[in-house]
Scaffold this motif. Structure first.
Motif, mmCIF file in Angstrom:
data_model
loop_
_atom_site.group_PDB
_atom_site.id
_atom_site.type_symbol
_atom_site.label_atom_id
_atom_site.label_comp_id
_atom_site.label_asym_id
_atom_site.label_seq_id
_atom_site.Cartn_x
_atom_site.Cartn_y
_atom_site.Cartn_z
ATOM 1 N N ASN A 129 0.835 -1.194 0.000
ATOM 2 C CA ASN A 129 0.000 0.000 0.000
ATOM 3 C C ASN A 129 0.875 1.251 0.000
ATOM 4 N N VAL A 130 0.225 2.366 -0.223
ATOM 5 C CA VAL A 130 0.925 3.645 -0.107
ATOM 6 C C VAL A 130 0.465 4.335 1.181
ATOM 7 N N THR A 150 13.811 -3.626 10.126
ATOM 8 C CA THR A 150 13.768 -5.003 10.612
ATOM 9 C C THR A 150 12.337 -5.502 10.771
ATOM 10 N N TYR A 151 11.483 -4.717 11.439
ATOM 11 C CA TYR A 151 10.129 -5.256 11.635
ATOM 12 C C TYR A 151 9.321 -5.248 10.352
ATOM 13 N N GLU A 152 9.531 -4.270 9.490
ATOM 14 C CA GLU A 152 8.793 -4.291 8.226
ATOM 15 C C GLU A 152 9.211 -5.522 7.398
ATOM 16 N N GLY A 159 6.057 -4.039 4.026
ATOM 17 C CA GLY A 159 6.111 -4.694 5.329
ATOM 18 C C GLY A 159 4.983 -4.246 6.234
ATOM 19 N N THR A 160 3.960 -3.674 5.636
ATOM 20 C CA THR A 160 2.780 -3.255 6.382
ATOM 21 C C THR A 160 1.897 -4.474 6.654
ATOM 22 N N ASN A 196 14.567 4.127 5.757
ATOM 23 C CA ASN A 196 15.781 4.709 5.183
ATOM 24 C C ASN A 196 17.050 4.230 5.882
ATOM 25 N N ALA A 197 16.907 3.390 6.887
ATOM 26 C CA ALA A 197 18.071 2.930 7.645
ATOM 27 C C ALA A 197 17.940 1.443 7.952
ATOM 28 N N ALA A 198 19.065 0.834 8.264
ATOM 29 C CA ALA A 198 19.074 -0.580 8.689
ATOM 30 C C ALA A 198 18.765 -0.620 10.183
ATOM 31 N N ASP A 199 17.556 -0.235 10.513
ATOM 32 C CA ASP A 199 17.173 -0.003 11.906
ATOM 33 C C ASP A 199 16.012 -0.905 12.312
ATOM 34 N N ALA A 253 10.221 0.224 3.852
ATOM 35 C CA ALA A 253 10.414 1.584 3.358
ATOM 36 C C ALA A 253 11.438 2.347 4.186
ATOM 37 N N GLN A 266 12.847 -0.263 12.327
ATOM 38 C CA GLN A 266 11.767 -0.233 11.326
ATOM 39 C C GLN A 266 12.089 -1.140 10.143
ATOM 40 N N GLU A 326 15.075 1.383 1.884
ATOM 41 C CA GLU A 326 14.457 2.558 1.228
ATOM 42 C C GLU A 326 13.461 2.157 0.145
ATOM 43 N N ALA A 379 4.738 2.035 0.804
ATOM 44 C CA ALA A 379 5.034 1.420 2.095
ATOM 45 C C ALA A 379 5.155 -0.087 1.887
#
Lengths: 512, 512
Positions: free
Chosen positions: A309-310, A358-360, A320-321, A351-354, A349, A356, A384, A318
């Motif tokens: 989805n967007v 990871t969970y997405e 990994g939603t 922008n970092a290997a963080d 989506a 977010q 990204e 987006a």
């Protein structure tokens, strides 16, 4: 040769100091559990029927005269001026009859043969980003040095079964011949199957030819035992571009693996509803799949899905939603409706290997696995929303893929595993560390991670208090240091280089 | 009252500037899909039989005279000098007959009533860490200020259905009376059900009494409509401690919810094999469950499971591993074998709110969900294998729990959702942004995250290039600023405070 490689590898490791990074052995990954069903059989049928309605009444734009002619010959309703085809359900059903339920992909190393279909899951390196990122060198445009490093990492890690098409675009090279450089890198730095570019007939044929040379086979032999794949992206809604169709038809003509992937971002390129997006995706996928069978009945083909989805506030994509995760499972149900192998993708989506990222990725990866994806494309390194290939994210993703691989190993219940003797031998409130049952099994009992840190807080702080992303930098650097180039016969290498040189001249390289 | 609270909340938000953090509305979460089965029915039965073998032949250490007497009266083989009981299968089966398959937990706000059992999933705040961490204030020992902030966060976020027992230990307060302070904070800062400490009879009874006061009920009325729960940890292997047994019996006597949770870290407190650990876990859980029914037939009781593994090189505990994920699913199969509600846990050994903390937690969370956990304990804020309650990890976990909640919403397939009219209205290669079908639905079509950032790289960089963990700091601060204390009748508050004062005096507070 194997013994020599092993010794050489051991020496190299010794030279670099320290044991190799722990990783799972190369193996075929099977999902022994039934696929998850989010759609009822009635719902699957309703989506199927809606997609037939789309194919029969709305039609598809097919921007290629040769493809239009093929559809017309098969009995489709073709509007040549609008370049649209309408396919009736009989034509679709007839073409689907020849699409195989399963097949194999072979590279120059027979041990790397991949099974596509059934319960087998394969994971690929991220494909297509224009940019590259790592923590030390920052974000930069794709280039050949990074390309070589990233495919070397994919070679090093056993859980990566296949390369996607161009892990990054090497923009310093001429756009119309850089596919030759990347195919040569794929074939010399790795011995795994790979994806070719299907932007036009030439790029596809170059990949097929080069894989044939690397394996010492004729094109006929490679058609009978395919070695490369491609992703045919649909310009959703309902449009197949000229060049993609050329690539599709070239691949099918030569019997190579084709995956038709609509890119149906809900709210943008497809309806804002999951059912609508799935109906559209299904229609688009079926149209491309039919075309492969019209070109060459029996051509190996996959049902591709990329429904996410967007952000409706900004229009940004987006991944990994929750919706994307559901789509990954439901799309598998649609693929199985036609008895076709299924390609899916975990994305993010961030922008970092963080956290977010990871969970997405892990949300979508569970969707891919529970949906019985056969090809999990972009499984490692995607950042990204696909605009950047990240070295650290690659390591995090490899760790997650390995977690999933180990999760899928069935639980054994027998006398040895039930351990009643060990249970009798340990007093209440005691521990099992020294038990013979433990000592016999402890070295291999549990998955050993490559990135996770299980030190206590004090030891971890003492060691620098590095988070997983920081540690990932050390892991990919160590993997590159330990990387061993797979051996290649000198004659084969020369033949590949000669092919590239000749084709470069024929094409006439543009300025980059 | 509601209107007033809403207005007050809106004013406060306005005062703080900015819209409230998006979050899902308060709702009962149901898993509409069948539980995943990793064990065959034969394997479930083999583990069941192995656990009966343990109960009949090896026995359990039960370090409490009153509990031993209860077992003896029920026909168990009791060795009073060794304080062990052996339970035959008939006794176990008889006791299980009265354990309810489902029940409810009610707090002082009727809207917060929780269903325990069936397909309902509830998520709780992390419980028990000695330490607290956030990015701004660093790592520190648990204290009452942090306690209050953390339970306020649990109140603020709708996806947290219940508090665990002591989100952190407020070590500046006297150890033997701090439970009174934390219960009072739970009851005044939140209106959600909570867990009491079962270390001894007194702590359990104080919790039950205070919940009764807050609800204006007698102890008899609260026994018929329970409001608190407790976790009875087993000192695995096969030992129930004196104080835990006192707590268990007090809770059962007053009809409150008891969860028996063996802590079976494979290789340390249980066999190194999953089947062996599950057999041991099952025996230990059944022993505690039987005791609840001997105290009070029909007492609400849960099958608790916490089987993970240790790092066999160091003995350090690990969580969110593939083995832990499998155990979370297989344990659900065992709980359903006895038709009991099931408690499970997502954990992580990471020392930071980083990618590792995220993938370990999400692996285990998927296990909890696919295993049909009814109470997902420690669902938000758990860090360092439970040694630290992390503010940033709390936010990351809330985001993941919300992802799962949205994932579990069934896909609707009907004419409106199939969107054939919208599909007909958008030209090939066009977009759906302006379609009436989209405009009617876009505001609520997709899950809106509270932490994920979907900006493009340039906008994200411009905004400070903050990763998810950094952004989480802003989210919990905003949540604390927006937090609204649930109203409480002044008389009730005074009664609670009087109870605490009286009990503090009775107990005679130690030095902290």
């Amino acid at each position: 040769m194997t013994a020599l490689r092993t010794r050489r590898s051991a020496e190299r490791t010794h030279a670099k100091g320290g044991a190799p990074i722990p990783q799972l052995p190369a193996r075929r990954v099977e999902n022994p559990y039934p696929p998850m069903a989010l759609l009822s059989p009635d719902q699957v049928e309703a989506i199927h029927l809606a997609s037939l309605h789309i194919l029969e009444n709305l039609g598809m734009e097919v921007m290629n005269r040769r493809a239009l002619a093929l559809f017309e010959r098969a009995g489709a309703d073709v509007d040549h001026s609008a370049m649209t085809v309408r396919l009736d359900r009989g034509l679709v059903a007839e073409a689907l009859k020849t699409a195989p339920a399963a097949y194999t992909l072979s590279s120059r190393n027979p041990a790397r043969q991949m099974a596509i279909g059934g319960n087998v899951i394969n994971f690929t390196l991220v494909a297509g980003p224009p940019n590259v990122h790592d923590r030390e060198r920052g974000r930069r445009a794709g280039n050949m040095r990074d390309y070589r490093e990233l495919v070397s990492l994919a070679q090093h890690f056993n859980c990566i079964h296949m390369l996607g098409n161009q892990v990054c675009a090497p923009i310093e090279l001429a756009a119309n011949t850089r596919h030759l450089d990347t195919y040569l890198a794929n074939l010399t730095l790795t011995d795994k199957p790979f994806h070719v570019s299907a932007i036009g007939r030439g790029r596809a044929l170059d990949g097929i030819n080069m894989m044939a040379i690397a394996r010492g086979l004729s094109l006929e032999e490679v058609a009978a035992d395919p070695g490369v794949g491609t992703i045919i992206s649909v310009n959703s809604p309902r449009r197949f571009d000229e060049m993609m169709l050329e690539g599709l038809m070239a691949m099918a003509e030569y019997g190579q693996s084709v995956c038709i992937t609509p890119f149906t971002l809900m709210g943008a390129m497809s309806p804002v509803t999951l059912a609508g997006a799935l109906a559209q995706q299904n229609a688009e996928a079926l149209c491309g799949i039919v075309l492969t069978q019209l070109v060459r009945p029996g051509c190996p083909v996959m049902y591709g899905a990329f429904t996410s989805n967007v952000d409706m506030r900004s229009g940004a994509p987006a991944f990994g939603t929750p919706e994307n995760t559901k789509a990954n499972i439901a799309s598998g149900q649609m693929a199985r409706r036609y008895n076709l192998p299924y390609r899916t993708t975990p994305g993010s989506a961030s922008n970092a290997a963080d956290a977010q990222g990871t969970y997405e990725t892990l949300m979508a990866l569970w969707g891919a696995v529970l949906g019985h994806g056969n090809l999990v494309y972009h499984a490692a390194g995607w950042q990204e929303g696909g605009l950047t290939a990240s070295f650290e994210k690659f390591i995090i993703d490899v760790e997650m893929v390995q977690h999933i691989m180990e999760f899928l190993r069935p639980i054994v219940v027998d006398d040895g595993e039930l351990a009643l003797d060990a249970l009798a031998g340990v007093p209440t409130g005691g521990h099992f560390f020294g038990e013979p049952h433990t000592l016999e099994r402890y070295a291999t009992a549990f998955y050993q991670p490559l990135l996770s840190n299980w030190q206590n807080y004090e030891a971890w702080t003492e060691a620098g208090a590095m988070d997983a992303t920081q540690r990932a930098t050390g892991v990919w650097k160590k993997a590159l240091a330990d990387y061993v180039q797979p051996p290649m016969d000198e004659g084969v290498r020369e033949e590949l280089e000669a092919y590239v040189a000749r084709r470069r001249q024929e094409i006439g390289a543009d300025e980059p």
